[in-house]
Design an enzyme around this catalytic site. Structure first.
Site, PDB file in Angstrom:
ATOM      1  N   SER A  23       0.847  -1.191   0.000  1.00 42.95           N
ATOM      2  CA  SER A  23       0.000   0.000   0.000  1.00 42.95           C
ATOM      3  C   SER A  23       0.884   1.242   0.000  1.00 42.95           C
ATOM      4  CB  SER A  23      -0.874  -0.001   1.251  1.00 42.95           C
ATOM      5  OG  SER A  23      -0.068   0.266   2.384  1.00 42.95           O
ATOM      6  N   LYS A  24       0.227   2.367  -0.018  1.00 37.01           N
ATOM      7  CA  LYS A  24       0.895   3.675  -0.028  1.00 37.01           C
ATOM      8  C   LYS A  24       1.990   3.770   1.039  1.00 37.01           C
ATOM      9  CE  LYS A  24      -0.734   6.725  -2.946  1.00 37.01           C
ATOM     10  NZ  LYS A  24       0.394   6.515  -3.810  1.00 37.01           N
TER      11      LYS A  24
END
Ligand code: GLU
Length: 487
Positions: free
Chosen positions: A253-254
């Protein structure tokens, strides 16, 4: 059977690396098997979808060197290739299911469904739709409609069916129809058909032979198989690709840094390196050769060699591959790609002859990992308005002889006949060292600082040759006057 695969992204305005890997594996599989790779835009679920968001998909694929044989912009015999343009087709197939009595209207409200769910959980049962509206009479339906309720359409899931399929990555998969959460929605109350339904209609009508997609869709597959059967379609083969995890083994994820193709592009990864890296996320060539061009990947790619265990996104490996590609890239192409990064950093590459600039890139590429590192090294060649950095200044001031080295080198350079080359540069440095009895750090570092203002950088003789005598003299004069001001 001819191979036809598809990549079916939703235009979210963002191409996640997971999606990019799915596109790549589909493409490699198609090309390895001399089949077709189809691009379909899944834009039914979206309230709004902008042309911009579709463009993001095209651009990401093009950057990666993935070409589609059929798609919204290139056409094909199985179009339209955007779900938003296929509404009539979906309607037709919904009618078919209605005629067969395989669907029914459900008027349950969100609150009623929530209550149902709660009660089931309290009883320790897995949540499922009970089929409450399966047998409503026409009068009952009419009454509910009058209340202003808008029905969804649910598909009747058969009882006690074992749904089996052989996933090309995960192996045999078996699940009971009783475990699918009950009759599922295929058309929302606003009339929009849902993903599980449209994907089946599209894949069947587009004659998709293999559905290759992320593992997150594996739980949808049994429902889709039921729909294939209900509509009388042939079920395709499935291959679910392993998840991609970050270095801490949690879902990528980010938090782990860049996750979209555009970000990797902007950071200065070369498309060939990025593609090579993606190919190794869950797949490994049998011959163990890791640096592979698209052609070599196509040649080697076998879906059965895809690992079913999660793949870890290893940035160190991506960086390593990028360095490998940067070092072997055609210089003119690399220069072209580097120029925007130089400009962005405030350097003026256009002020220099192209041929010279290519030589510079040829030298500095040995030092950088991504194109965005290029300015740091290229600056040594492109900027003459150097300032002696504090650390460098401190070094010079520690020992008076160090400034003397710069002065004498400057004098000797001025007296040099002809242009400076690596050899003559080395000879000059040697003479200076002899005369001032300076060597090692006391000799090379002052000269480096005099020319660049910094204590580190690329190899000096190469730098000197590329800068040429005149620019070297100017730089040394600038440094010496800065030193004078301070003294
Ligand atoms: N639009 C879906 C996605 O992006 C496609 C899933 C599929 O390949 O069936 O996840």
């Amino acid at each position: 059977m001819s191979v036809r695969v598809r990549f079916a992204p939703s235009p979210t305005g963002f191409m996640h690396v997971g999606n990019a890997r799915t596109a790549l594996f589909n493409y490699l599989f198609a090309k390895h098997n001399r089949g077709k790779f189809i691009l379909r835009i899944e834009d039914t679920d979206l309230e709004r979808h902008s042309e911009e968001a579709v463009k993001v998909i095209y651009e990401a694929l093009k950057w990666m060197g993935i070409k589609w044989d059929e798609g919204p912009d290139v056409g094909g015999n199985y179009g339209p290739y955007r779900q938003s343009e296929r509404r009539e087709i979906y309607k037709e197939h919904i009618e078919k299911l209605k005629e067969k009595g395989l669907v029914y209207e459900c008027f349950c409200t969100t609150e009623e469904l929530e209550k149902m769910r709660k009660e089931q959980l309290e009883r320790g049962e897995p949540p499922r739709y009970t089929g409450k509206c399966r047998n409503l009479t026409e009068e009952e339906k009419e009454k509910l409609r009058k209340e202003g309720r808008k029905p969804v359409l649910r598909f009747k899931v058969p009882k006690d069916r074992i749904i089996k399929f052989k996933d090309l990555v995960k192996g045999e998969i078996e699940i009971s129809s009783n475990q699918l959460g009950g009759d599922f929605v295929i058309v929302r109350s606003n009339g929009m058909p849902v993903y599980n339904f449209v994907v089946v209609v599209d894949d069947a009508l587009m004659e998709i032979s293999h559905v290759i997609r992320g593992e997150d869709h594996i739980s949808n597959t049994p429902k889709q198989i039921l729909l294939y059967e209900a509509l009388g379609f042939k079920v395709p083969q499935f291959a679910h690709l392993p998840m991609i995890l970050g270095s801490d083994r949690s879902k990528l994820s980010k938090r782990h840094g860049a996750t979209s193709v555009k970000e990797f592009k902007e950071k200065g990864y070369l498309p060939e390196a990025f593609v090579n890296f993606l190919a190794l996320l869950g797949w490994y060539p049998k011959d163990g050769k890791e640096v592979l061009s698209m052609e070599e990947l196509i040649e080697r790619f076998e879906i059965k060699d895809v690992n079913s265990a999660p793949a870890v996104f290893d940035t160190t490996k991506l960086n390593w591959l990028n360095q490998v590609y940067i070092r072997q890239y055609p210089l003119n192409k690399l220069t072209e790609l580097t120029i925007p990064y130089l400009k962005k950093a405030g350097l003026n590459p256009e002020n220099f002859p192209r041929e010279w600039l290519e030589k510079v890139i040829g030298v500095v590429r040995e030092y950088f990992t991504t194109l965005s590192d290029a300015p740091k090294y290229a600056e040594l060649f492109l900027r003459d308005d150097i300032e002696i950095e504090p650390e460098a200044l401190k070094f010079l001031q520690e020992e008076p002889k160090r400034v003397e080295v710069i002065k004498l080198f400057y004098e000797k350079l001025k007296g040099l006949n002809g242009e400076i080359e690596q050899e003559s540069f080395k000879a000059l440095v040697k003479e200076v060292g002899k005369e001032l009895k300076a060597k090692g750090k006391n000799l090379f570092m002052p000269i480096r600082i005099g020319i660049t203002g910094k204590t580190s950088g690329v190899e000096l003789p190469i730098l000197a040759e590329l800068l040429g005598k005149e620019r070297l003299i100017k730089r040394l004069e600038r440094s010496l006057s800065q030193l004078k001001e301070i003294a």
